[in-house]
Design a protein around this motif. Structure first.
Motif, PDB file in Angstrom:
ATOM      1  N   SER A   1     -13.266   2.504  -0.760  1.00 39.93           N
ATOM      2  CA  SER A   1     -11.815   2.316  -0.750  1.00 39.93           C
ATOM      3  C   SER A   1     -11.456   0.927  -0.221  1.00 39.93           C
ATOM      4  CB  SER A   1     -11.151   3.384   0.126  1.00 39.93           C
ATOM      5  OG  SER A   1     -11.582   3.236   1.470  1.00 39.93           O
ATOM      6  N   GLY A   2     -12.456   0.077  -0.058  1.00 42.88           N
ATOM      7  CA  GLY A   2     -12.203  -1.222   0.558  1.00 42.88           C
ATOM      8  C   GLY A   2     -12.086  -1.126   2.068  1.00 42.88           C
TER       9      GLY A   2
ATOM     10  N   LEU B   1      -6.894  -2.636  -1.222  1.00 44.73           N
ATOM     11  CA  LEU B   1      -6.960  -3.398  -2.475  1.00 44.73           C
ATOM     12  C   LEU B   1      -7.462  -4.830  -2.275  1.00 44.73           C
ATOM     13  CD1 LEU B   1      -6.345  -2.869  -5.465  1.00 44.73           C
ATOM     14  CD2 LEU B   1      -4.048  -3.800  -5.074  1.00 44.73           C
ATOM     15  N   ALA B   2      -6.981  -5.524  -1.253  1.00 40.14           N
ATOM     16  CA  ALA B   2      -7.405  -6.907  -1.025  1.00 40.14           C
ATOM     17  C   ALA B   2      -8.898  -6.975  -0.718  1.00 40.14           C
ATOM     18  CB  ALA B   2      -6.597  -7.530   0.110  1.00 40.14           C
ATOM     19  N   THR B   3      -9.395  -6.017   0.091  1.00 40.09           N
ATOM     20  CA  THR B   3     -10.823  -6.009   0.411  1.00 40.09           C
ATOM     21  C   THR B   3     -11.653  -5.627  -0.805  1.00 40.09           C
ATOM     22  OG1 THR B   3     -10.333  -5.456   2.709  1.00 40.09           O
ATOM     23  CG2 THR B   3     -12.576  -5.059   1.956  1.00 40.09           C
ATOM     24  N   LEU B   4     -11.129  -4.749  -1.645  1.00 32.91           N
ATOM     25  CA  LEU B   4     -11.837  -4.414  -2.888  1.00 32.91           C
ATOM     26  C   LEU B   4     -12.041  -5.668  -3.736  1.00 32.91           C
ATOM     27  CD1 LEU B   4     -10.144  -1.032  -3.857  1.00 32.91           C
ATOM     28  CD2 LEU B   4     -12.593  -1.386  -3.469  1.00 32.91           C
TER      29      LEU B   4
ATOM     30  N   THR C   1      -4.298   0.774 -12.901  1.00 31.39           N
ATOM     31  CA  THR C   1      -4.036  -0.573 -13.419  1.00 31.39           C
ATOM     32  C   THR C   1      -4.260  -1.633 -12.345  1.00 31.39           C
ATOM     33  OG1 THR C   1      -2.448   0.261 -15.038  1.00 31.39           O
ATOM     34  CG2 THR C   1      -2.309  -2.070 -14.478  1.00 31.39           C
ATOM     35  N   ASP C   2      -3.769  -1.394 -11.135  1.00 34.34           N
ATOM     36  CA  ASP C   2      -3.961  -2.347 -10.043  1.00 34.34           C
ATOM     37  C   ASP C   2      -5.429  -2.481  -9.666  1.00 34.34           C
ATOM     38  OD1 ASP C   2      -1.248  -2.878  -9.857  1.00 34.34           O
ATOM     39  OD2 ASP C   2      -0.917  -1.388  -8.281  1.00 34.34           O
ATOM     40  N   LEU C   3      -6.156  -1.375  -9.700  1.00 30.75           N
ATOM     41  CA  LEU C   3      -7.588  -1.413  -9.375  1.00 30.75           C
ATOM     42  C   LEU C   3      -8.352  -2.206 -10.428  1.00 30.75           C
ATOM     43  CD1 LEU C   3      -7.975   2.260  -8.172  1.00 30.75           C
ATOM     44  CD2 LEU C   3      -8.104   0.206  -6.741  1.00 30.75           C
ATOM     45  N   ALA C   4      -7.981  -2.028 -11.676  1.00 24.66           N
ATOM     46  CA  ALA C   4      -8.623  -2.812 -12.730  1.00 24.66           C
ATOM     47  C   ALA C   4      -8.351  -4.301 -12.545  1.00 24.66           C
ATOM     48  CB  ALA C   4      -8.126  -2.350 -14.100  1.00 24.66           C
TER      49      ALA C   4
END
Length: 246
Positions: A157-158, A167-170, A194-197
């Motif tokens: 999950s980052g 998300l930023a760590t991912l 979509t954001d993860l992609a």
């Protein structure tokens, strides 16, 4: 822009869930039990039956087995590490395409020695390191360390409570991952895909589950009446959302 659909992994707890994931177009399943505890090692019979269902559907590479002997964290003693190693061998012998594992040291670092034992036990099967990474003291460095091992992918999950917060760590993990696949998991919702992609991950992982009381009421000592089932609508929605362009 290059079209690239994300892989979709569904955590399932029974053969019915695996069949639903197959029919809805998921890339693979993480087979486990006790998702309410974060997932535990499934029985040999469940592994064997799920492998048979995937073979019937000619779904190569579909069944990945979580090997986790208990809840309550990822720091394991010698007997537990031995149990995990034995369970990996059993899962692979029963036809699993991969295993999902992880371990930490008392200091909160990845137990690279233990994970090395797991990789050896898995042989030619895929190895995914699970969210023990997120419980580690340094999640980003943990992913970079895994990139040096014979690990196929990491589920993360980052380092956050869920993938939105991480998300930023991912994104940073993707940059450090080399050939290691980064699979986002932890509270994944359909609108998040979509954001993860866009963050560059290779795959998403979700349980896509609901609850049913099918089978009647539970008697004394039988626990609650409801139990988890895989929701075909959620799986289909996740697969559709993954058909995106980067």
């Amino acid at each position: 822009m290059v079209a690239a659909a994300l892989s979709v992994e569904i955590a399932v707890q029974d053969v019915a869930g695996a069949r639903i994931a197959l029919e809805a177009g998921a890339t693979r399943v993480e087979l486990c039990q006790a998702l309410g505890l974060g997932g535990l090692t499934p029985s040999a019979g469940l592994i064997e039956a799920t492998v048979a269902a995937a073979a019937e559907a000619e779904a190569a590479g579909f069944v990945h087995v979580l090997v986790r002997p208990r809840g309550g964290g990822f720091v394991y003693g010698a007997d537990e590490l031995d149990t995990i190693t034995r369970d990996i061998r059993v899962a692979v012998a029963l036809g699993a395409d991969g295993v999902v594992v992880g371990a930490l040291t008392d200091a909160g670092e990845l137990d690279l020695e233990g994970i090395g034992r797991f990789i050896d036990a898995a042989g030619d099967a895929d190895v995914t390191v699970h969210r023990a990474v997120d419980a580690s003291a340094r999640p980003l460095e943990a992913v970079a360390a895994l990139a040096e091992l014979d690990v196929r992918r990491v589920l993360t999950s980052g380092g956050a409570a869920d993938c939105r917060a991480g998300l930023a760590t991912l994104r940073a993990m993707v940059a450090e991952s080399g050939d290691l696949e980064v699979m986002a998991g932890g509270g994944v919702r359909i609108p998040d895909i979509t954001d993860l992609a866009a963050a560059g991950v290779d795959a998403v992982h979700l349980s896509a589950r609901g609850t049913t009381t099918r089978g009647g009421l539970s008697g004394p000592g039988g626990g609650v009446a409801g139990f988890d089932v895989t929701d075909p609508g959620l799986v289909r929605a996740a697969v559709a959302a993954a058909q995106i362009s980067r």
